[in-house]
Write a protein that holds these residues in place. Structure first.
Motif, PDB file in Angstrom:
ATOM      1  N   VAL A 280       3.251   7.091  -9.455  1.00  0.00           N
ATOM      2  CA  VAL A 280       3.719   5.708  -9.305  1.00  0.00           C
ATOM      3  C   VAL A 280       2.896   4.772 -10.180  1.00  0.00           C
ATOM      4  CG1 VAL A 280       3.862   3.769  -7.690  1.00  0.00           C
ATOM      5  CG2 VAL A 280       4.707   6.025  -7.017  1.00  0.00           C
ATOM      6  N   ASN A 281       1.588   4.941 -10.172  1.00  0.00           N
ATOM      7  CA  ASN A 281       0.720   4.075 -10.979  1.00  0.00           C
ATOM      8  C   ASN A 281       0.941   4.288 -12.470  1.00  0.00           C
ATOM      9  OD1 ASN A 281      -0.449   2.880  -8.720  1.00  0.00           O
ATOM     10  ND2 ASN A 281      -2.108   4.389  -8.604  1.00  0.00           N
TER      11      ASN A 281
ATOM     12  N   ALA B 186       7.639   8.556  -7.241  1.00  0.00           N
ATOM     13  CA  ALA B 186       6.969   8.966  -6.002  1.00  0.00           C
ATOM     14  C   ALA B 186       7.184  10.437  -5.699  1.00  0.00           C
ATOM     15  CB  ALA B 186       7.473   8.104  -4.843  1.00  0.00           C
TER      16      ALA B 186
ATOM     17  N   ASP C 209       0.848  -1.188   0.000  1.00  0.00           N
ATOM     18  CA  ASP C 209       0.000   0.000   0.000  1.00  0.00           C
ATOM     19  C   ASP C 209       0.889   1.245   0.000  1.00  0.00           C
ATOM     20  OD1 ASP C 209       0.890   0.394   2.641  1.00  0.00           O
ATOM     21  OD2 ASP C 209      -0.937  -0.442   3.522  1.00  0.00           O
ATOM     22  N   ASP C 210       0.274   2.412  -0.101  1.00  0.00           N
ATOM     23  CA  ASP C 210       1.050   3.649  -0.236  1.00  0.00           C
ATOM     24  C   ASP C 210       1.982   3.869   0.949  1.00  0.00           C
ATOM     25  OD1 ASP C 210      -0.266   4.027  -2.590  1.00  0.00           O
ATOM     26  OD2 ASP C 210      -1.542   5.665  -1.878  1.00  0.00           O
TER      27      ASP C 210
ATOM     28  N   ALA D 252       6.007   3.983   0.700  1.00  0.00           N
ATOM     29  CA  ALA D 252       6.745   5.164   1.148  1.00  0.00           C
ATOM     30  C   ALA D 252       7.839   4.763   2.131  1.00  0.00           C
ATOM     31  CB  ALA D 252       5.791   6.163   1.792  1.00  0.00           C
TER      32      ALA D 252
ATOM     33  N   THR E 285       5.988  10.749   2.163  1.00  0.00           N
ATOM     34  CA  THR E 285       4.790  10.625   1.341  1.00  0.00           C
ATOM     35  C   THR E 285       5.207  10.309  -0.088  1.00  0.00           C
ATOM     36  OG1 THR E 285       4.753  12.992   0.808  1.00  0.00           O
ATOM     37  CG2 THR E 285       3.478  12.272   2.741  1.00  0.00           C
ATOM     38  N   ILE E 286       4.246   9.826  -0.864  1.00  0.00           N
ATOM     39  CA  ILE E 286       4.518   9.538  -2.270  1.00  0.00           C
ATOM     40  C   ILE E 286       3.389  10.111  -3.119  1.00  0.00           C
ATOM     41  CG2 ILE E 286       5.750   7.415  -1.692  1.00  0.00           C
ATOM     42  CD1 ILE E 286       3.270   5.879  -2.703  1.00  0.00           C
ATOM     43  N   ASN E 287       3.648  10.225  -4.410  1.00  0.00           N
ATOM     44  CA  ASN E 287       2.622  10.613  -5.374  1.00  0.00           C
ATOM     45  C   ASN E 287       2.083   9.327  -6.004  1.00  0.00           C
ATOM     46  OD1 ASN E 287       1.090  11.416  -7.575  1.00  0.00           O
ATOM     47  ND2 ASN E 287       2.523  13.003  -8.236  1.00  0.00           N
ATOM     48  N   PRO E 288       0.973   8.776  -5.500  1.00  0.00           N
ATOM     49  CA  PRO E 288       0.501   7.483  -5.995  1.00  0.00           C
ATOM     50  C   PRO E 288       0.103   7.513  -7.461  1.00  0.00           C
ATOM     51  CG  PRO E 288      -1.123   8.484  -4.531  1.00  0.00           C
ATOM     52  CD  PRO E 288       0.111   9.307  -4.422  1.00  0.00           C
ATOM     53  N   ASP E 289      -0.395   8.653  -7.952  1.00  0.00           N
ATOM     54  CA  ASP E 289      -0.776   8.734  -9.361  1.00  0.00           C
ATOM     55  C   ASP E 289       0.445   8.571 -10.265  1.00  0.00           C
ATOM     56  OD1 ASP E 289      -3.421   9.103  -8.681  1.00  0.00           O
ATOM     57  OD2 ASP E 289      -3.304  11.294  -8.765  1.00  0.00           O
TER      58      ASP E 289
END
Length: 374
Positions: A81-82, A157, A63-64, A68, A75-79
């Motif tokens: 990363v995806n 991320a 998970d995020d 991370a 924190t990460i930028n999940p968008d």
């Protein structure tokens, strides 16, 4: 049940790898075959693709918050990363389809892969048996791809707050993803080091090998060279090669107030003094540039030139042989792309010739620098 058990074990091992910041490299001597013909290049390529796909699939279980933590980030930028994962899966599928075209000549690592679903299925159950001819390669390769994936996920991320070569801001930015299969472009960054300057050695090597590369230069370096040598001498050094710019100084062009002047001055200087070599390309130092720069670059007739395969040959990162073997492994994985070497590290004089020699019979091609990014 056996597959489920093996996959669970793999997931557990995925969380016990190198710490954030470790740079991936793979000892190619663990691979038991030379890349002595195009078919054997495909065999090695299929193996690296499947191993990376297995690691990529395993990473999706995080998970995020876990990702991370794994990447050493708050924190990460999940968008982002995806998006990266989706691009990677698509490229893996395309590459495996190219690589399996020689399966009638050598069936090693040839499995039923017809679409994304079947690629993911093969990745989930991929393993190398203990009595395999390739067993010495298996674990080092897994570690390499897990570390390499971490490098890429970390950049994604942080994107776009910290820009890098991991993604593009628009079609005015180019990397090697659209190149033809088995085709690679050599590029050379000036980086921050003032010395040594291996340009003369590298350009002479390329000319003797009937090859070309794109050299991204700093404006202040070209100005300094012109203060102690003639324009004709500089033109002779870069004869038959291409020159793009990296700005006036090697510093981030994300937040530098004078970044536009840096790009403009460098391009004007190179274009005026080395018109036969100049190509309208800007390589952002460390990949760092602004997201709102499209209008400026279009007004200057410039494209942003990124890369896909990083030798990681900056000071203190990898030794020359490690850097070369990293590049070769990524060539097998991605099957085409833009290679980035550091012209101011002595290792380039060892790594690049080794790479050319190792791939001489493998069926790959080296893109002419004048044809790149068109």
């Amino acid at each position: 049940m056996r597959i489920v058990f093996l996959f669970s074990a793999w997931l557990l091992s995925f969380g016990a790898l190198a710490a954030p910041g470790d740079v991936a490299t793979l000892d190619r001597s663990t691979w038991p075959e030379q890349l002595s013909n195009p078919t054997l290049f495909d065999v090695a390529s299929r193996a690296e693709i499947l191993m990376f796909a297995r690691v990529l699939l395993a990473s999706e279980s995080l998970d995020d918050a876990s990702l991370a933590q794994r990447l050493g980030l708050r924190t990460i930028n999940p968008d982002a990363v995806n998006r990266l994962r989706q691009r990677m899966w698509q490229r893996l599928l395309t590459n495996y389809n190219f690589a399996q075209q020689s399966c009638d000549q050598d069936a090693s690592w040839c499995y039923l892969v017809e679409d994304m679903a079947t690629l993911r299925q093969q990745a989930a159950k991929f393993q190398v048996s203990a009595d395999s001819y390739y067993i010495k390669w298996s674990e080092p390769s897994r570690l390499f791809h897990a570390q390499y994936l971490d490098e890429q996920l970390r950049k994604a991320a942080l994107f776009p707050q910290t820009s890098s070569e991991i993604d593009r801001f628009g079609d005015y930015e180019r990397n090697g993803e659209q190149m033809h299969d088995r085709l690679f472009l050599l590029t050379f960054d000036s980086a921050a080091n003032a010395a040594p300057d291996n340009t003369a050695w590298v350009t002479e090597y390329l000319r003797k090998a009937n090859m070309t590369g794109t050299f991204f230069v700093l404006g202040k370096d070209i100005q300094a060279r012109l203060s102690d040598r003639s324009v004709a001498n500089l033109q002779a050094t870069y004869s038959a090669q291409c020159i793009g710019v990296q700005g006036w100084e090697f510093r981030s062009h994300s937040y530098w107030q004078d970044w536009q002047d840096s790009v403009r001055r460098s391009a004007e200087l190179v274009k005026s003094k080395l018109p036969e070599n100049y190509v309208p390309l800007f390589r952002p130092p460390d990949g760092q540039r602004r997201s709102d720069a499209q209008g400026f670059f279009r007004s200057q007739g410039l494209q942003v030139a990124l890369w896909d395969i990083d030798a990681q040959d900056g000071a203190g990162k990898l030794k020359a042989n490690q850097s070369a073997q990293r590049v070769l492994t990524l060539m097998l994985l991605w099957r085409h792309g833009v290679i980035n070497f550091n012209i101011k590290q002595d290792g380039v004089k060892t790594a690049m010739p080794w790479l050319v020699t190792q791939t001489a019979l493998s069926g790959i091609g080296w893109e002419d620098c004048q044809d790149a990014f068109r």
